[in-house]
Design an enzyme around this catalytic site. Structure first.
Site, PDB file in Angstrom:
ATOM      1  N   CYS A 136      47.346  32.472  47.412  1.00 48.85           N
ATOM      2  CA  CYS A 136      47.150  32.524  45.958  1.00 48.85           C
ATOM      3  C   CYS A 136      45.678  32.728  45.614  1.00 48.85           C
ATOM      4  O   CYS A 136      44.900  31.762  45.568  1.00 48.85           O
ATOM      5  CB  CYS A 136      47.671  31.229  45.320  1.00 48.85           C
ATOM      6  N   CYS A 139      44.461  30.909  42.527  1.00 52.05           N
ATOM      7  CA  CYS A 139      44.242  29.460  42.703  1.00 52.05           C
ATOM      8  C   CYS A 139      42.936  29.210  43.469  1.00 52.05           C
ATOM      9  O   CYS A 139      42.204  28.280  43.159  1.00 52.05           O
ATOM     10  CB  CYS A 139      45.369  28.817  43.504  1.00 52.05           C
ATOM     11  N   ASP A 140      42.674  30.016  44.500  1.00 54.53           N
ATOM     12  CA  ASP A 140      41.616  29.666  45.460  1.00 54.53           C
ATOM     13  C   ASP A 140      40.442  30.639  45.496  1.00 54.53           C
ATOM     14  O   ASP A 140      39.455  30.377  46.190  1.00 54.53           O
ATOM     15  CB  ASP A 140      42.229  29.578  46.877  1.00 54.53           C
TER      16      ASP A 140
END
Ligand code: NAP
Length: 328
Positions: A136, A139-140
């Site tokens: 992701c 997300c990261d």
């Protein structure tokens, strides 16, 4: 605390399929209950711009899902933050066990649990998950400011992740097993025009390289599929974007699946082999897998559930006429 809830229509999942089924189910006066699952809003909540949702030239995925949730609520659907860990479709009413301790019973069920990211299955991938290996970018990606990262895959997800990562990373290397991408042309054009992205064709990930103390990724070893040769490139992040698998574990031993876990439905229908159980969106669609097609299938599932329940009501023996009995 344990409790019990009964509903005419239980919708499991909160992506476009689930929320659309909730809108249609509520407008059919079925008073549906929708269980959101672990990731309320589903896969679109971990994307950024969505450019192919009709009516919005560009919309942020998380915003779109908040709007869908608000729409479902406004129509009267009950949205519950819970996760279904067991589902019994062997008898009616169907029974679903929520992690909250609530047991839900339902006359009809729409399965809309979507799909989850696939992994390559390498031991080194597993070892560094959360320590440099991710599925992701939204997300990261932020953690890789000024660093070099690698993206594996050649579909829309891989190209979108690579493009998104250029907002942070100094260099993004896209590694694909063929010399042709599966992603939409418009995304490919953006990828090839981006000076921060290099593409390596005909290669797969052989191993994630890294250290233990502290745990972290230092590079990848790639395999050339043409001659089997190996090469290493340095990086501090690896994003695996090789597609998604249907989240059908709840029903895998109760309903027929095909193409790697997608729930089988009847032709031109969302009906499964169990009367009263319908499947919509990525749990059943192995072909299109778009937000808009998922929403369309959610609509179909609610309409089919409504017809199923109406036919049952019509076939049920009439309740005794209390006034007539009293008069006799
Ligand atoms: P996908 O389209 O199935 O693409 C998966 C990619 O990973 C393919 O390029 C595939 O290679 C590669 N791959 C699969 N297994 C691999 C392995 N073991 N090793 C190396 N490479 C592997 O999956 P996706 O990109 O996640 O997209 C899923 C669906 O969501 C698609 O229908 C897509 O259109 C949709 N989606 C749409 C959007 C959008 O509209 N903006 C965004 C994201 C996703 P091959 O090409 O060689 O098979």
């Amino acid at each position: 605390m344990s409790s019990a809830r009964h509903t005419r229509l239980l919708i499991i999942g909160s992506g476009p399929a689930g929320y659309t089924a909730a809108v249609y189910g509520a407008r059919a006066m079925l008073e549906p209950i929708l269980i959101q699952g672990i990731q309320p809003g589903g896969q679109l909540t971990i994307t950024t711009e969505v450019e192919n949702w009709p009516g919005d030239t560009e919309v942020q995925g998380p915003d779109l899902m908040l709007r869908m949730e608000a729409h479902a609520k406004a129509t009267g659907a009950e949205i519950i933050a819970d996760h279904i860990s067991a589902l019994d479709l062997s008898r009616r009413p169907f029974t679903a066990a929520g992690d909250s301790g609530t047991t839900y019973t339902a006359d009809a069920v729409v399965l809309a649990t979507g799909a989850q990211a696939k992994w390559l299955g390498l031991p080194s991938e597993e070892k560094f998950k959360g320590f440099g290996v991710s599925a992701c970018a939204t997300c990261d990606g932020f953690f890789y400011r000024g660093q070099e990262v690698v993206v594996i895959g050649g579909g829309n997800s891989a190209v979108e992740e690579a493009l998104f990562l250029t907002n942070f990373a100094a260099k993004v290397t896209l590694v694909h097993r063929r010399d042709e991408l599966r992603a939409e042309r418009i995304l490919q054009d953006r990828l090839f025009r981006n000076p921060k992205i290099e593409t390596i064709w005909f290669h797969t990930l052989d191993e994630v390289l890294g250290g233990d103390n502290p745990p972290g990724v230092t590079g990848v070893r790639l395999r050339d599929l043409r001659d089997g040769s190996l090469r290493e490139i340095p990086c501090s992040g690896v994003f695996v974007a090789i597609g998604h698998a249907p989240a059908s574990e709840l029903v895998a031993d109760q309903l027929e699946t095909h193409h790697g876990g997608y729930v089988v439905t009847k032709p031109d229908s969302t009906a499964t082999a169990i009367p009263g159980v319908f499947a919509a969106g990525d749990i059943t669609d192995h072909v299109f897998r778009q937000a808009v097609t998922s929403a369309g299938m959610g609509c179909m599932a609610a309409l089919e559930a409504e017809r199923f329940l109406a036919a049952e009501d019509a076939a049920a023996p009439a309740a005794p006429d209390v006034a007539a009995v009293g008069a006799g």
